[in-house]
Design an enzyme around this catalytic site. Structure first.
Site, PDB file in Angstrom:
ATOM      1  N   ASP A 169     -19.337  -4.309   2.474  1.00 57.56           N
ATOM      2  CA  ASP A 169     -18.719  -5.291   1.077  1.00 57.56           C
ATOM      3  C   ASP A 169     -20.170  -5.646   0.807  1.00 57.56           C
ATOM      4  O   ASP A 169     -19.897  -6.919   1.290  1.00 57.56           O
ATOM      5  CB  ASP A 169     -17.276  -5.851   1.770  1.00 57.56           C
ATOM      6  CG  ASP A 169     -16.933  -6.743   0.118  1.00 57.56           C
ATOM      7  OD1 ASP A 169     -17.714  -7.071  -0.631  1.00 57.56           O
ATOM      8  OD2 ASP A 169     -15.263  -6.240   0.887  1.00 57.56           O
ATOM      9  N   ARG A 230      -7.217   4.031  -3.069  1.00 57.03           N
ATOM     10  CA  ARG A 230      -6.383   4.724  -4.481  1.00 57.03           C
ATOM     11  C   ARG A 230      -6.807   5.930  -4.462  1.00 57.03           C
ATOM     12  O   ARG A 230      -8.706   5.829  -3.739  1.00 57.03           O
ATOM     13  CB  ARG A 230      -7.342   3.192  -5.231  1.00 57.03           C
ATOM     14  CG  ARG A 230      -6.173   2.074  -5.143  1.00 57.03           C
ATOM     15  CD  ARG A 230      -5.228   2.095  -6.270  1.00 57.03           C
ATOM     16  NE  ARG A 230      -4.271   1.284  -6.230  1.00 57.03           N
ATOM     17  CZ  ARG A 230      -4.154   0.946  -5.607  1.00 57.03           C
ATOM     18  NH1 ARG A 230      -3.377   0.770  -4.325  1.00 57.03           N
ATOM     19  NH2 ARG A 230      -2.949  -0.885  -5.789  1.00 57.03           N
ATOM     20  N   ASP A 254      -3.845   9.231   1.977  1.00 56.01           N
ATOM     21  CA  ASP A 254      -2.261   8.527   1.132  1.00 56.01           C
ATOM     22  C   ASP A 254      -2.565   8.131  -0.324  1.00 56.01           C
ATOM     23  O   ASP A 254      -1.331   8.668  -0.488  1.00 56.01           O
ATOM     24  CB  ASP A 254      -1.958   7.011   1.770  1.00 56.01           C
ATOM     25  CG  ASP A 254      -0.706   6.533   1.830  1.00 56.01           C
ATOM     26  OD1 ASP A 254       0.501   7.395   2.351  1.00 56.01           O
ATOM     27  OD2 ASP A 254      -0.790   5.309   1.153  1.00 56.01           O
ATOM     28  N   GLU A 259      -0.974  11.937  -8.997  1.00 54.98           N
ATOM     29  CA  GLU A 259       0.667  11.011  -8.301  1.00 54.98           C
ATOM     30  C   GLU A 259       1.659  11.605  -8.888  1.00 54.98           C
ATOM     31  O   GLU A 259       2.114  10.409  -9.756  1.00 54.98           O
ATOM     32  CB  GLU A 259       0.624   9.950  -7.388  1.00 54.98           C
ATOM     33  CG  GLU A 259      -0.318   9.618  -6.600  1.00 54.98           C
ATOM     34  CD  GLU A 259      -0.331   8.656  -5.603  1.00 54.98           C
ATOM     35  OE1 GLU A 259       0.231   7.500  -5.748  1.00 54.98           O
ATOM     36  OE2 GLU A 259      -1.253   8.021  -5.300  1.00 54.98           O
ATOM     37  N   HIS A 279       1.518   8.249  -0.166  1.00 54.38           N
ATOM     38  CA  HIS A 279       1.629   6.958  -0.596  1.00 54.38           C
ATOM     39  C   HIS A 279       2.216   6.457  -0.223  1.00 54.38           C
ATOM     40  O   HIS A 279       3.002   5.288  -0.846  1.00 54.38           O
ATOM     41  CB  HIS A 279       1.422   7.106  -2.209  1.00 54.38           C
ATOM     42  CG  HIS A 279       0.647   5.347  -3.101  1.00 54.38           C
ATOM     43  ND1 HIS A 279      -0.086   5.292  -4.429  1.00 54.38           N
ATOM     44  CD2 HIS A 279       0.774   4.233  -1.880  1.00 54.38           C
ATOM     45  CE1 HIS A 279      -0.467   4.371  -4.253  1.00 54.38           C
ATOM     46  NE2 HIS A 279      -0.085   3.739  -2.546  1.00 54.38           N
ATOM     47  N   ALA A 282       2.740   0.690   1.144  1.00 51.76           N
ATOM     48  CA  ALA A 282       3.348   0.059   1.566  1.00 51.76           C
ATOM     49  C   ALA A 282       4.646   0.463   1.138  1.00 51.76           C
ATOM     50  O   ALA A 282       5.590  -0.457   0.582  1.00 51.76           O
ATOM     51  CB  ALA A 282       3.325  -0.567  -0.648  1.00 51.76           C
TER      52      ALA A 282
END
Length: 527
Positions: A169, A230, A254, A259, A279, A282
């Site tokens: 990162d 993503r 995922d 999509e 996906h 969430a």
């Protein structure tokens, strides 16, 4: 006041809305024309992913003050049109963090123990225990690509499995990573030494296809790759090749480029070493309740008190007529500073207001500059005037603001300094004729409008350099709209800054560096 809910929302969220005393209508499944017919009655609109809020709808929304998105993505809202009309757009970016982190852990465990494949086999009436022998996480190395909020939560959970954790990162300070037990290193080392890798970066131009065949070939043959971030971060064609040819042992995904999946992607479903979900990161009861509750509370507070949280497009109304023209300048200076600094952590941002601006309330300008710096760190859709300061704090960026009455050349100037380790950049800008302009960088003075993408080159001042760079751009179909040069003296060091009409590819940028004889050439994606 009235609120319209045009997509299904959990009962917890609806109860909060009704208890507020503001009349609430729930009308789902409306077409664009049907929504246009009734939206003029409402002050607030709450949506999920089912409603697309177009410019046509916003133009029909005579009294609409806020659009609340229960969730993260706002690609179904015409945010520029809403901003133009002074309509606030809100979302709930933090509500899904735990669910996404837990789903990442679930995908890792499912992949390591072959759970989906064993499940399918048993339901076919088979009993093939040896075929589905898995691997332990204990003692393995977890590589986290993007050690942000979700990546950090994954790290906290997988520490309990006695894993060694490394992370990539470029924007996270070492001490923040150390506090959650993650050793920061470069992407190549993460790819080479990790047994399991999990991706948690936003999808940006810099991260699109960041995992492709060259990166797969760096990985261990037994490596496992998980993506609950993503679609598009991993090149899907190269993923298929890497799994089909056993370059790596397996993957769990995922998220997808398209999509639902397009026909070209469906070949991935034929692989016997790829765990897939549609996906669901969430998609938990708790996350859906949290997004409903949070967006209901945010919309009510804004309509009743003017209190803003989770804003995508912070209103210009907080700026007075004297400072408002400088907000685009401040953000552009932040974008420019971050991009010439490259993918290195920024330790501090110092902003100084000179001249007439020194007597003004400049807090929103400072936040605008900070937003510009963070735009390509966390994604433009994830940073705004409301959350920029908290994100900067989490990234270890110290922010200071000062004022100076003198501004020798212009009536008002903004000076922005960023520090990254031992290096620093100082940018100066002003506004005249309502156009933000860059008027200096470090010790160099010049002037150029900040209205388009830009090319920055710092080079040894010598005949022919400007012409060589211009020829390369021209031969590549890149039109130069504006250009300026500053230098510290004849045959010294010079800076050229160009406003360009087309984006510059990494390959073309390398040619510019070769032609200028300098590695310090950067494309600045300003617009």
């Amino acid at each position: 006041m009235k609120i319209l809910v045009s997509d299904p929302l959990s009962e917890e969220g609806l109860k909060i809305l009704r208890d507020s005393g503001i009349p609430v209508d729930v009308k789902t499944g409306l077409s664009e024309d049907e929504l246009c017919e009734i939206i003029g009655e409402y002050d607030g609109l709450i949506i999920r992913s089912g409603t697309t809020v177009t410019k046509k709808i916003l133009d029909a929304a005579r009294g609409l003050r806020v659009v609340g998105r229960a969730g993260v993505g706002v690609d179904n809202v015409d945010v520029p049109a809403a901003t133009e009309k002074g309509i606030l757009v809100m979302n709930t970016p933090a509500a899904n963090i735990i669910s996404a982190a837990e789903h990442s852990c679930a995908m890792i465990l499912s992949l390591c123990r072959n759970i989906p494949f064993a499940h399918e086999s048993l339901h076919r009436g088979e009993w093939k225990r040896s075929k589905f022998t898995g691997v332990e996480l204990n003692g393995k190395t977890l590589g986290i690509i993007g050690v942000g909020r979700v990546g950090g939560e994954v790290a906290k959970r997988l520490r309990a499995f006695n894993m060694t954790m490394v992370g990539y990162d470029p924007f996270l300070p070492k001490e923040v990573a150390d506090s959650i037990g993650v050793r920061l290193t470069d992407l190549e080392e993460v790819l080479r030494i990790s047994d399991v890798m999990t991706i948690h970066t936003p999808l940006l131009p810099e991260t699109r296809n960041m995992i492709s065949i060259p990166q797969f070939k760096m990985m261990k043959p037994g490596a496992l790759l998980v993506n609950v971030a993503r679609g598009g971060i991993v090149n899907e064609d190269d993923l298929y090749t890497a799994l089909k040819e056993k370059v790596i042992a397996g993957a769990a995904f995922d998220v997808w480029c398209s999509e639902p999946l397009c026909e070209a992607e469906k070949k991935l479903l034929e692989l016997d070493n790829l765990v897939t979900t549609p996906h669901l990161g969430a998609s938990t009861v708790e996350a859906q309740e949290r997004v409903a509750v949070e967006i209901a509370e945010q919309v009510i507070r804004y309509l009743k008190e003017g209190s803003i949280a989770g804003a995508i497009n912070a209103p210009r109304g907080k700026l007075d007529p004297d400072t408002a023209p400088f907000a685009p300048l401040a953000e552009n200076l932040g974008v420019f500073a971050h991009q010439i600094n490259g993918n290195r952590p920024i330790n501090s941002m110092e902003i100084t207001y000179c001249g007439e601006l020194a007597d003004k309330n400049t807090k929103m300008l400072t936040i605008s500059a900070l937003t510009g710096i963070l735009r390509n760190v966390v994604g433009s859709e994830n940073v705004n005037a409301i959350n920029a300061q908290s994100i900067a704090k989490g990234k270890g960026i110290a922010v200071t603001e000062s004022k100076r009455e003198d501004s020798p050349v212009y009536s008002s100037t903004i000076e922005l300094k960023i520090a990254s380790g031992k290096d620093s950049y100082v940018l100066r800008g002003t506004v005249f004729a309502n156009i933000p302009r860059l008027v200096g960088l470090d010790e160099y003075s010049f002037e150029i409008p900040m209205e388009q993408d830009m090319l920055y080159v710092r080079y040894k001042d010598a005949p022919g350099v400007i012409g060589a760079v211009g020829k390369i751009l021209g031969d590549s179909g890149i039109n130069i709209g504006q250009m300026t040069v500053g230098r510290d003296g004849p045959a010294g060091t010079a800076i050229m800054v160009m406003g360009i009409d087309q984006a510059i590819t990494p390959e073309l940028l390398e040619r510019v560096r070769a032609a200028s004889g300098s590695p310090d050439a950067k494309f600045v994606d300003l617009v």
